[in-house]
Design a protein around this motif. Structure first.
Motif, short mmCIF file in Angstrom:
data_model
loop_
_atom_site.label_atom_id
_atom_site.label_comp_id
_atom_site.label_asym_id
_atom_site.label_seq_id
_atom_site.Cartn_x
_atom_site.Cartn_y
_atom_site.Cartn_z
N PHE A 224 35.85 27.90 19.58
CA PHE A 224 35.73 29.28 19.70
C PHE A 224 34.44 29.72 20.28
O PHE A 224 34.20 30.94 20.02
CB PHE A 224 35.76 29.60 18.28
CG PHE A 224 36.95 28.91 17.20
CD1 PHE A 224 38.41 29.51 17.70
CD2 PHE A 224 36.92 28.05 16.50
CE1 PHE A 224 39.32 29.08 16.95
CE2 PHE A 224 37.69 27.57 15.73
CZ PHE A 224 39.20 28.19 16.03
N GLN B 188 39.95 31.69 24.22
CA GLN B 188 40.95 30.55 23.82
C GLN B 188 42.29 31.31 23.18
O GLN B 188 42.37 32.31 22.64
CB GLN B 188 40.47 29.51 22.56
CG GLN B 188 39.47 30.54 21.51
CD GLN B 188 40.49 31.28 20.34
OE1 GLN B 188 41.51 30.58 20.04
NE2 GLN B 188 39.84 32.29 20.04
N ARG C 21 36.86 35.83 18.28
CA ARG C 21 37.31 34.57 18.60
C ARG C 21 36.92 33.70 17.39
O ARG C 21 36.04 33.18 17.25
CB ARG C 21 36.50 33.99 19.73
CG ARG C 21 36.69 34.82 21.08
CD ARG C 21 35.78 34.46 22.03
NE ARG C 21 35.83 35.02 23.46
CZ ARG C 21 35.07 35.09 24.43
NH1 ARG C 21 33.95 34.35 24.34
NH2 ARG C 21 35.43 35.75 25.51
N HIS C 22 37.92 33.74 16.39
CA HIS C 22 37.67 33.00 15.27
C HIS C 22 38.69 32.10 14.70
O HIS C 22 38.63 31.38 13.71
CB HIS C 22 37.27 33.61 14.03
CG HIS C 22 37.79 34.93 13.80
ND1 HIS C 22 39.24 34.95 13.54
CD2 HIS C 22 37.36 36.26 13.56
CE1 HIS C 22 39.68 36.12 13.45
NE2 HIS C 22 38.53 36.98 13.23
N GLY C 23 39.87 32.34 15.31
CA GLY C 23 40.93 31.36 15.18
C GLY C 23 42.02 32.10 14.32
O GLY C 23 43.17 31.51 13.93
#
Length: 410
Positions: free
Chosen positions: A235, A239, A406-408
């Protein structure tokens, strides 16, 4: 666990994968209500899923896999979830961690573990913990065990994980852990039957009852560097790792909603009685009932369209991975598209699975009918992560063009 002697599974192209998923969904649907009522865990069904080759469809072509796109995988998940969303949720983490290997595994790790997948082996997960500050806060850690040998670092893995969907049925359990007590997050790949690994079937949720999303206890589990992959590094830049995981969750919701609507329609056609004021012979001819089904179909078609568009956006981003400037913009677009699909699927699945009782009538609420499992499944699965935050990120983009985090989980 799957059979350790299993051989190479079929390598499916997109059409074959969709056909296999459709066929298996029909088989799984036949016993879904009974499995839910008895909480009968789907061991045989998961063996069928693994032997079909569907769990291997994202293995990269360089390693002998089909390397199918997100659009195909999303449709596979939607179809399986329409048959039984428990069976669809169980391999969710399997696909996420196949993707993790693609992003962060080294050549040897990929070769070893992708080979396992092509032989029908399954990945579970051990991620979430109770008692921490929030869902992305973890205490589980790999600590040096003090021994050395042949230049390989040796670690001991300790921790307790909850909501470990798929772990009970897995051959490998990827564990989210600190490398060192306060080090960056990594994934430790441990065998389901390794010494010190205990999987406890203590899941008692009101829905998704047969996912066996229980506890994994890890006590002094021996791990070496060759079975550790980076996680936090995923991250640090643009992504689609999170978008891919989330679009599969949205597909599960959409499958639940479609199953609820179709099962309710069958009930109305064959069992519901018309309300006297409608002046019709069949409940299915009551104009209020027809209108209600039309509204639900409209909402679901909108969600299914968002789902398909989100999957295409993930594929579009992955297609420009080597172009840094284009990829950053495309990855953000993919995350926002998936956020829209996931927020919609959370709302639509719960709403439809609830409203079907209103149109099907009192008899549809009897326990033996099993129609309630759709609402329970939707209600539980949509709690996986809050849809309201997805709407927040969409709003910030609409107002100020702010890119998503951006942390999934987006």
């Amino acid at each position: 666990m799957s059979d350790p002697a299993c051989t190479q599974v079929p390598v499916l192209d997109a059409a074959a994968a969709i056909a296999a998923a459709s066929s298996l969904a029909g088989e799984f649907a036949a016993g879904a209500a009974e499995r839910d009522a008895r909480r009968a865990l789907p061991y045989a069904e998961l063996d069928r899923l693994a032997s079909s080759g569907l769990l291997a469809i994202t293995v990269p072509a360089a390693y002998g896999g089909a390397d199918l796109d997100a659009a195909t995988v999303t449709e596979v998940f939607r179809l399986i979830a329409q048959g039984d969303p428990n069976i669809a949720q169980i391999p969710h983490s399997h696909f996420v961690y196949v993707n993790q290997l693609r992003w962060q595994g080294d050549l040897d790790q990929r070769a070893r573990l992708f080979t396992e997948v092509l032989q029908g082996k399954r990945f579970g997960n051990a991620q979430t913990e109770f008692g921490t500050k929030h869902v992305r806060d973890h205490r589980t850690a790999l600590t040096p065990d003090g021994r050395t040998g042949e230049g390989v670092r040796r670690w001991r893995l300790n921790g307790t994980k909850f909501y470990c969907t798929g772990a009970l049925f897995a051959d490998w359990i990827p564990v989210l852990t600190h490398l060192g007590v306060d080090g960056p997050m990594h994934v430790a790949w441990v065998r389901r039957d390794a010494e010190g690994v205990e999987v406890v079937d203590d899941w008692d949720g009101i829905g998704q009852r047969t996912t066996a999303s229980g506890t994994v206890r890890l006590r002094e589990v021996a791990v070496t560097d060759e079975w550790i992959t980076p996680y936090a590094a995923t991250f640090e830049g643009p992504q689609t790792y999170g978008a891919f995981a989330q679009v599969l969750h949205a597909a599960i919701d959409a499958g639940i909603a479609r199953a609820a609507l179709e099962e309710a329609a069958e009930f109305v056609r064959n069992k519901s009685r018309p309300y006297p004021d409608a002046g019709v012979e069949r409940a299915a001819d009551d104009p209020l009932t027809v209108h209600a089904f039309g509204e639900m179909e409209l909402a679901l078609r909108g969600n299914e369209a968002l789902l398909a568009e989100a999957a295409r956006k993930v594929d579009a981003a992955d297609a420009v991975l080597d172009d840094a400037e284009r990829y950053e913009a495309s990855a953000a677009e993919a995350s926002l598209a998936v956020a829209a699909a996931r927020a919609s699927s959370a709302q639509v699945s719960v709403a439809i699975a609830s409203r079907v009782f209103e149109v099907a009538g009192t008899r549809s609420a009897l326990a033996g009918v099993g129609l309630d499992r759709h609402w329970r499944n939707a209600r539980i699965h949509t709690l996986h992560d809050p849809a309201a935050w997805k709407v927040q990120h969409l709003g910030r983009w609409a107002l100020d063009g702010a890119p998503p985090p951006r942390h999934g989980q987006l």
